[in-house]
Design a protein around this motif. Sequence first.
Motif, PDB file in Angstrom:
ATOM      1  N   ASP A  89       0.895  -1.180   0.161  1.00  0.00           N
ATOM      2  CA  ASP A  89       0.050   0.033   0.000  1.00  0.00           C
ATOM      3  C   ASP A  89       0.865   1.356  -0.082  1.00  0.00           C
ATOM      4  OD1 ASP A  89      -2.239   1.432   0.017  1.00  0.00           O
ATOM      5  OD2 ASP A  89      -2.772   1.281   2.037  1.00  0.00           O
ATOM      6  N   SER A 114       2.086   5.012  -1.418  1.00  0.00           N
ATOM      7  CA  SER A 114       1.625   6.286  -1.856  1.00  0.00           C
ATOM      8  C   SER A 114       1.934   6.696  -2.958  1.00  0.00           C
ATOM      9  CB  SER A 114       1.810   7.645  -0.761  1.00  0.00           C
ATOM     10  OG  SER A 114       3.153   7.740  -1.135  1.00  0.00           O
ATOM     11  N   ARG A 133       3.744   9.362  -3.893  1.00  0.00           N
ATOM     12  CA  ARG A 133       5.244   9.778  -3.585  1.00  0.00           C
ATOM     13  C   ARG A 133       6.035   8.547  -3.388  1.00  0.00           C
ATOM     14  NH1 ARG A 133       4.815  13.541   0.934  1.00  0.00           N
ATOM     15  NH2 ARG A 133       4.290  15.084  -0.759  1.00  0.00           N
ATOM     16  N   GLN A 134       5.622   7.631  -2.476  1.00  0.00           N
ATOM     17  CA  GLN A 134       6.336   6.319  -2.444  1.00  0.00           C
ATOM     18  C   GLN A 134       6.531   5.624  -3.746  1.00  0.00           C
ATOM     19  OE1 GLN A 134       4.068   4.720   0.510  1.00  0.00           O
ATOM     20  NE2 GLN A 134       5.250   5.459   2.121  1.00  0.00           N
ATOM     21  N   ALA A 156       9.439   8.239   3.821  1.00  0.00           N
ATOM     22  CA  ALA A 156       9.139   7.295   2.606  1.00  0.00           C
ATOM     23  C   ALA A 156       9.923   6.311   2.600  1.00  0.00           C
ATOM     24  CB  ALA A 156       9.156   8.049   1.281  1.00  0.00           C
TER      25      ALA A 156
END
Length: 118
Positions: free
Chosen positions: A28, A30, A32-33, A66
């Motif tokens: 899961d 994001s 950004r990640q 992150a």
Amino acid sequence: MPVEMTPTEALSLWHRVALEEVRRGGHDLSFRQVAILLHIYLVPPPHTVRGLAAALGVTKPVITRALDTMGALKLVDRERDQRDKRNVVVKRTLEGALYLEKFGDLIREEGRRAIERG
């Protein structure tokens, strides 16, 4: 050969990829990640926290948070730069490479299905 898509078709493809990733129990992450992870694996190394922050236009703490998440998932690893202890070098991992390979396969599969649907 490039595939022409409307914005709605492109979003629909991304939607199907995201749904399938959730169904498969993928990580899961994001946006950004994912952007950081793709940068680490698609842009030749070395990668540092400072360099990633500059490349993505975010702060070092954002990158660090992150990387904490992705490190716990074994998608990346970090170590101090032996030549300059102030720098943290971000390393690729086998788990991260396999995750992105499977994710790339999923995108290709869903893209192929979209073409077949016409």
